[in-house]
Design a protein around this motif. Structure first.
Motif, short mmCIF file in Angstrom:
data_model
loop_
_atom_site.label_atom_id
_atom_site.label_comp_id
_atom_site.label_asym_id
_atom_site.label_seq_id
_atom_site.Cartn_x
_atom_site.Cartn_y
_atom_site.Cartn_z
N PHE A 111 -0.57 19.66 6.01
CA PHE A 111 0.04 20.74 5.24
C PHE A 111 -0.94 21.89 5.21
N PRO A 112 -0.59 23.05 5.61
CA PRO A 112 0.72 23.57 5.97
C PRO A 112 1.02 23.65 7.47
N LEU A 113 0.10 23.21 8.35
CA LEU A 113 0.32 23.39 9.78
C LEU A 113 1.54 22.62 10.28
N ILE A 114 1.64 21.32 9.95
CA ILE A 114 2.76 20.52 10.44
C ILE A 114 3.93 20.57 9.47
N ALA A 115 3.70 20.22 8.22
CA ALA A 115 4.76 20.23 7.20
C ALA A 115 4.54 21.42 6.29
N GLY A 116 4.82 22.60 6.79
CA GLY A 116 4.62 23.82 6.03
C GLY A 116 5.91 24.39 5.49
N ALA A 117 5.86 25.66 5.14
CA ALA A 117 7.02 26.32 4.52
C ALA A 117 8.24 26.30 5.43
N GLY A 118 8.02 26.49 6.73
CA GLY A 118 9.15 26.47 7.66
C GLY A 118 9.83 25.11 7.69
N THR A 119 9.04 24.06 7.71
CA THR A 119 9.59 22.70 7.71
C THR A 119 10.33 22.43 6.42
N MET A 120 9.75 22.82 5.29
CA MET A 120 10.37 22.57 4.00
C MET A 120 11.68 23.35 3.87
N THR A 121 11.67 24.59 4.30
CA THR A 121 12.89 25.40 4.27
C THR A 121 13.96 24.78 5.15
N THR A 122 13.56 24.33 6.31
CA THR A 122 14.50 23.71 7.23
C THR A 122 15.11 22.45 6.62
N LEU A 123 14.30 21.65 5.95
CA LEU A 123 14.82 20.44 5.30
C LEU A 123 15.89 20.78 4.27
N LEU A 124 15.65 21.82 3.48
CA LEU A 124 16.66 22.22 2.48
C LEU A 124 17.93 22.69 3.17
N SER A 125 17.79 23.41 4.26
CA SER A 125 18.98 23.87 4.99
C SER A 125 19.72 22.70 5.63
N LEU A 126 18.97 21.76 6.18
CA LEU A 126 19.59 20.60 6.82
C LEU A 126 20.40 19.78 5.82
N LYS A 127 19.91 19.74 4.57
CA LYS A 127 20.59 18.97 3.52
C LYS A 127 22.02 19.43 3.32
#
Length: 190
Positions: A111-127
């Motif tokens: 964090f944040p290189l692999i599981a950063g803001a982009g990944t977290m935002t994407t997870l919320l969108s995927l939900k």
């Protein structure tokens, strides 16, 4: 009853794969390994998995606590993804790399290189688009791939060579650019 959808799993896995961009970060990982002495692949991978699962289930609530709606977070994340994409495509650095320490496997690698803001935002969108169990499988598959890359980064560096890494970086940059634009458009009401 849980039903796993191979098509959803593949879509989620590919989207997360492009966002995480573990292949594109191989040069950064190599540099971090040289500065820190070693990267703990298991620790970094487990941290990535746990962070993504936690954010998948309580990300909305965390945002509610600080009074930010998912669309605003997604738009902010799309801008971060856009900048990362531009870094990959143009070969310039907008983000300042932090000093590397013995905790490099967790911060800044997991964090944040692999599981950063982009990944977290994407997870919320995927939900909002995919079933939770399919997202979890996509997260697990990406975590396994992250682990394999971290464990074999020196071998991959030799295999791909500088030209191969540059080509991968540019290709994933274009994919990330498209994802950032899609994420921005789907969360704005223009």
């Amino acid at each position: 009853m849980l039903s796993f959808n191979p098509r959803e799993i593949l879509s989620v896995t590919m989207i997360l794969f492009a966002i995480i961009d573990i292949i594109g970060t191989i040069p950064i990982i190599i540099d971090m390994r040289q500065k820190a002495g070693r990267i703990e692949s298991e620790k970094a991978s487990l941290t990535v998995f746990v962070l993504m699962i936690i954010f998948l289930f309580v990300g909305d609530q965390l945002l509610a606590i600080i009074n930010i709606d998912v669309a605003s977070f997604a738009i902010a994340g799309s801008l971060v993804i856009f900048i990362i994409a531009m870094e990959l495509i143009l070969g310039v650095r907008f983000f300042k790399e932090e000093e590397i320490s013995s905790t490099a496997s967790i911060v800044p690698l997991a964090f944040p290189l692999i599981a950063g803001a982009g990944t977290m935002t994407t997870l919320l969108s995927l939900k909002s688009e995919y079933q939770t169990q399919n997202i979890i499988v996509g997260i697990a598959l990406n975590t396994i791939f992250v682990y394999l890359v971290l464990k074999n980064v020196q071998w991959l560096e030799k295999l791909l060579g500088k030209t191969g890494l540059d080509i991968l970086r540019k290709a994933f940059g274009i994919i990330l650019l498209a994802i950032s634009i899609k994420l921005f458009r789907s969360n704005t009401h223009l």
